[in-house]
Design a protein around this motif. Structure first.
Motif, short mmCIF file in Angstrom:
data_model
loop_
_atom_site.label_atom_id
_atom_site.label_comp_id
_atom_site.label_asym_id
_atom_site.label_seq_id
_atom_site.Cartn_x
_atom_site.Cartn_y
_atom_site.Cartn_z
N LEU B 216 -15.68 92.25 23.33
CA LEU B 216 -15.59 92.45 21.90
C LEU B 216 -14.28 93.45 21.46
N TYR B 220 -11.66 92.20 18.83
CA TYR B 220 -11.57 93.11 17.62
C TYR B 220 -9.92 93.38 17.43
N VAL B 240 -13.14 89.68 11.58
CA VAL B 240 -13.65 90.58 12.80
C VAL B 240 -13.91 92.03 12.01
N GLU B 241 -13.41 92.10 10.83
CA GLU B 241 -13.49 93.56 10.20
C GLU B 241 -14.98 93.54 9.84
N ILE B 244 -17.41 92.99 13.45
CA ILE B 244 -17.42 94.16 14.47
C ILE B 244 -17.87 95.41 13.87
N ARG B 245 -17.27 95.72 12.62
CA ARG B 245 -17.23 96.99 12.19
C ARG B 245 -18.70 97.21 11.62
#
Lengths: 343, 351
Positions: B216, B220, B240-241, B244-245
């Motif tokens: 990941l 990212y 992804v922001e 993942i965040r």
């Protein structure tokens, strides 16, 4: 050295005691090739204290797995140990006879191999494999197999497996479970040093985390020391107290884990940490320029000099030695030698 | 607009069948996903082993046929394509595989792997023109032609070999590149170079990249959007922001917490309640993650969670978000965000 029979209370940090369990001195492992000896491990020295977790990191071809096999005295032809000493609990392992080293393996130093999927016997039940190792390597002579069965159940529970696993064959287990069986075998005779060579290389992140946590618990339970060999700086940061960085067969830096990450000294360590992708922000990882050298044709002087951003004249002439440059930290780099001389 | 590539309600089942008692494996379970022609971007398909990500790649390449549902390329069903259409499809959708050691024939020089696709797909091409095309492709991925051509595969490093594979894909001027774990066998210090050449293809040549990985952190770093798979189903998808965040699905959270951070001060939490190994007790009817989920609720065991449009750029298949609307027509790409500016056709030639 302290009496090895009296176990000191478990101490989980390296600072807590200084009893040296394993000491490697100027170890050299060469592979003989038609074009001359390939120096896979070229003069590596370090010490391991009781309860310490040391990690040796390096890229493929840096010699880290060759080092691990040499510590177990398992170097195979065309490889050979060309010099140095491996002192485990006061006794040099290198001159031991085959029979003597067999008694040391597993009972004093044990290996959790890379890719447990291929290290188990596919046609043998798990319990028989565990018992096999215990019978073969125990110092107290050969115990009767039926007496060892309860011990097998205890070992399996300790690595987080149910006792029903003992009657299974390896193909009935998942990758993570096989790795746990390998850990049960490795710790069956309560070794003083556990070597783990990329124990999670083929496993998913969640399983990897479970395996590393189990390994940590085992080590603390046995009050053993661990040498973890790997390439994943993230994994190493999660586990180790001390980190040694290998490049082209040599240790280029060795220091407490926190200090390596906060303030890497050797330019290779620094760039290696920079090359790790992070979740903190985008665009923060860059490759190290150039390529790792081939061990048969190493650059003159420091092996890292063609890729090093801080290279100067001396680097291509003199091979830097691993020297203590600060309290508890060593680096093999001319940049810090001078600082050492100044102080 | 007709999507460039589309998976529509695709399911792939292995095993089972007549006279066989082996249990069926649902490798991909009702997944819909599109790649739009006007928005070249990098999409990651991520998941653990057994999540169905490689089967997804094989379906997208047309190598595996869906058990149900369809795969469309430019609006045409890949399964029912004629020879000419199939040729075009195979030229425009290029794979890059995991192992840079096994994708070469060790007896041929590097030139062979670059020359043969030109011969196969471009028809007769003069030698000088071939050479020019090959050199251009190699330079695009950051390799020096004079140091690469004329060598045998074993004379190049893993990273170089993998970049030659990117160059090979590039030669055919594809619309889509599908990279299945392209860096998992390459040293950490060299990964950035390969991933950077992939993202340059998107930025400068307008090629859509599907990046399949279990990692990941690299996902990212290079991708715009991500699809997290769990046991063949989409657990969470979106930009992804967001994913993942700020993960929303308990599985995504577990994955991200388990990533070993290169920082000794941020070690894995000791709380391992979510680490219970799936004992295969998951109910056949409910959520596939229910047996491992730390936030499991009663109705998780009997209701399969639909995809909810949790926010503008994210969808999650979890009943925790049942107060948000369901995702229409299940196309996970409908919540994707595209940050990169859309290049005009004139701007696709690099200078």
């Amino acid at each position: 050295m302290a009496d090895p029979v009296t176990k000191s209370p478990p101490a989980h940090t390296a600072e807590a005691n200084n009893e040296v369990v394993l000491s490697v001195e100027d170890l050299k492992v060469y592979y003989d090739t038609p074009s001359g000896p390939l120096k896979a491990v070229d003069g590596v020295s370090f010490t391991l204290t009781r309860g310490e977790r040391l990690a040796i990191v390096g890229e493929s071809g840096s010699g880290k797995s060759t080092l691990a096999t040499a510590l177990m005295r398992m170097t195979r032809s065309p490889g050979r140990v060309a010099g140095g000493r491996v002192i485990l609990d006061g006794k040099d392992l290198l001159p031991l006879t085959a029979e003597q080293i067999r008694r040391v393996r597993l009972s004093e130093i044990a290996l959790v191999p890379q890719g447990a999927m291929n290290s188990l016997n596919p046609v043998m039940r798990v319990e028989d494999q565990i018992i096999d190792g215990m019978v073969d390597h125990s110092e107290t002579g050969r115990a009767a197999k039926p007496e060892l069965r309860p011990r097998v159940h205890e070992l399996l529970r300790r690595v987080g497996l149910s006792t029903s696993v003992s009657r299974m064959f390896p193909h009935e287990l998942s990758g993570g479970m096989k790795q746990r069986v390998a850990m049960a075998i490795a710790t069956s005779l309560s070794p003083k040093v556990i070597l783990a060579d990329e124990p999670t290389s083929a496993l998913d992140v969640v399983v990897q985390r479970q395996i590393m946590q189990t390994l940590g618990q085992l080590q603390e339970g046995l009050d053993a020391s661990t040498v973890l060999v790997g390439h994943d700086m993230g994994l190493v940061a999660q586990f180790a107290d001390t980190i040694g960085v290998m490049y082209a067969g040599r240790l280029v830096e060795i220091a407490p884990a926190r200090q390596i990450f906060q303030n890497p000294l050797h330019p290779y360590t620094r760039l290696l940490i920079k090359s790790l992708p992070s979740l903190a922000g985008k665009g923060e990882f860059i490759a190290i320029p150039g390529l790792p050298p081939t061990l048969l044709d190493l650059p003159q002087g420091c092996s890292f000099n063609p890729r090093c951003p801080d290279v100067f004249d001396k680097c291509s002439a003199v091979t830097p030695q691993l020297l203590e440059v600060m309290q508890g930290r060593s680096a093999a780099c001319h940049l810090f030698e001078q600082k050492g001389e100044d102080n | 607009m007709t999507p460039l590539l589309e998976l529509r309600n695709v399911t792939k089942i292995f095993g089972g069948g007549f006279l066989r008692k082996a249990p069926q494996t649902v490798a991909v379970d009702d997944v819909s996903f599109t790649i739009q022609p006007d928005r070249p971007s990098i999409t990651t398909i991520a998941g653990e082993s057994g999540s169905g990500k490689t089967t997804m790649a094989r379906l997208l390449l047309g190598v595996a046929k869906p058990t149900s549902g369809q795969v469309f390329y430019k609006g045409k069903d890949v399964a029912g394509m004629g020879r000419r259409e199939q040729r075009e499809f195979r030229r425009e959708v290029q794979p890059i595989f995991q192992d840079p050691f096994e994708s070469y024939n060790p007896f041929y020089k590097i030139d062979h792997v670059l020359n043969s696709p030109i011969g196969n797909f471009m028809g007769p091409t003069p030698r000088s023109q071939r050479r020019e095309m090959i050199e251009e492709a190699l330079q695009m991925v950051g390799l020096r032609p004079q140091e690469t051509l004329g060598r045998f595969p074993h004379q190049l490093s893993g990273g170089q070999r993998q970049r030659v594979m990117v160059a090979r894909a590039l030669l055919l001027k594809p619309r889509i590149i599908l990279a299945d774990e392209p860096v998992s066998m390459v040293d950490a210090s060299l990964r950035a170079t390969i991933l950077d050449s992939l993202s340059r293809l998107t930025r400068e040549l307008g090629i859509a990249v599907v990046y399949i990985t279990h990692d990941l952190t690299t996902a990212y770093q290079i991708s715009d959007n991500i699809i997290i798979m769990y046991k063949g189903s989409v657990a969470e998808a979106g930009s992804v922001e967001r994913v993942i965040r700020d993960p929303k699905h308990p599985y995504t959270r577990l994955l991200i917490e388990s990533i070993p951070q290169p920082d000794p001060d941020r070690r894995w939490g000791e709380d391992d309640s979510a680490l219970r190994i799936g004992e295969e007790t998951a109910s056949a009817t409910g959520c596939k993650f229910a047996d491992r989920c730390p936030m499991v609720m009663e109705n998780c065991l009997d209701t399969p969670p639909p995809l909810y449009a949790v926010d503008e750029h994210r969808t999650a298949s979890c009943l925790l978000y049942s107060d948000t609307p369901e995702l229409q027509d299940r196309d996970v790409a409908s919540v994707f965000a595209y940050s990169a500016p859309v290049p005009t056709p004139a701007a696709t030639v690099p200078t």
